[in-house]
Design a protein around this motif. Structure first.
Motif, mmCIF file in Angstrom:
data_model
loop_
_atom_site.group_PDB
_atom_site.id
_atom_site.type_symbol
_atom_site.label_atom_id
_atom_site.label_comp_id
_atom_site.label_asym_id
_atom_site.label_seq_id
_atom_site.Cartn_x
_atom_site.Cartn_y
_atom_site.Cartn_z
ATOM 1 N N MET A 1 0.844 -1.192 0.000
ATOM 2 C CA MET A 1 0.000 0.000 0.000
ATOM 3 C C MET A 1 0.881 1.244 0.000
ATOM 4 O O MET A 1 2.073 1.181 0.306
ATOM 5 N N SER B 1 -8.511 0.706 0.434
ATOM 6 C CA SER B 1 -8.107 2.111 0.419
ATOM 7 C C SER B 1 -9.052 2.916 1.295
ATOM 8 O O SER B 1 -10.104 2.447 1.701
ATOM 9 N N GLY C 1 -3.825 -0.040 -2.111
ATOM 10 C CA GLY C 1 -3.646 -1.196 -1.234
ATOM 11 C C GLY C 1 -4.039 -2.474 -1.958
ATOM 12 O O GLY C 1 -5.068 -2.533 -2.626
#
Length: 169
Positions: free
Chosen positions: A34, A141, A159
């Motif tokens: 991420m 996210s 992510g």
């Protein structure tokens, strides 16, 4: 001429075997990655566990199935997200943190260690793209909050995860 044809055929066969192996191996790669606050976090080999509730459990918090994926980055950061569902199985779809039992936590291991959480965030989601009896993969996210309140909200972008999963009671 005949030797050249066999040689060329051998090279084509070797390349086709090599390329197919790369495709298969990439599916087996397990990770969590991420971008948070303009920094990239990467973890290899996260653990994924689906906790199956005990029918005799009295605690209402433990009476539903939940999946927990935990990853440790190369820098010692700990990334954990939890998904909850009323009943098994977990299926592809989007799990918002506004639903009880869904959350994400990132404990950074830096000079100023901070823990970020999705608690009280209305703008965070985890999506399962694929899941079977062996692995789960998806994306996530949204916005996380500093639990100590020292820094403001941080954005989690891009992510992605893939983890092996096991089931425990």
């Amino acid at each position: 001429m005949r030797k050249s044809a066999f040689f060329l055929l051998g090279i084509v066969a070797l390349l086709s075997v090599s390329c197919s192996k790369v495709k298969e191996d990439s599916r087996l790669r397990r990770f969590v990655s991420m971008k948070m606050d303009n920094k990239i976090y990467l973890s290899e080999n996260p653990t994924g566990v689906i906790y199956i509730p005990d029918p005799e459990e009295q605690n209402p918090e433990k009476q539903y199935p939940r999946m927990e994926i935990t990853a440790h980055s190369y820098n010692g950061d700990v990334i954990t997200f939890t998904l909850a569902k009323a009943e098994l199985p977990f299926t592809p779809g989007t799990y918002y943190v506004t639903q009880k039992g869904n959350s994400m936590t990132v404990a950074t291991n830096s000079l100023y260690s901070t823990t970020y959480t999705s608690a009280n965030s209305k703008m965070f989601y985890i999506t399962i793209d694929k899941i079977d009896n062996i692995a789960v993969e998806g994306s996530f996210s949204g916005m996380l909050k500093d639990v100590m309140g020292f820094s403001g909200d941080v954005a989690v972008q891009d992510g992605a995860f893939r983890a092996l999963i096991s089931q425990v009671r």
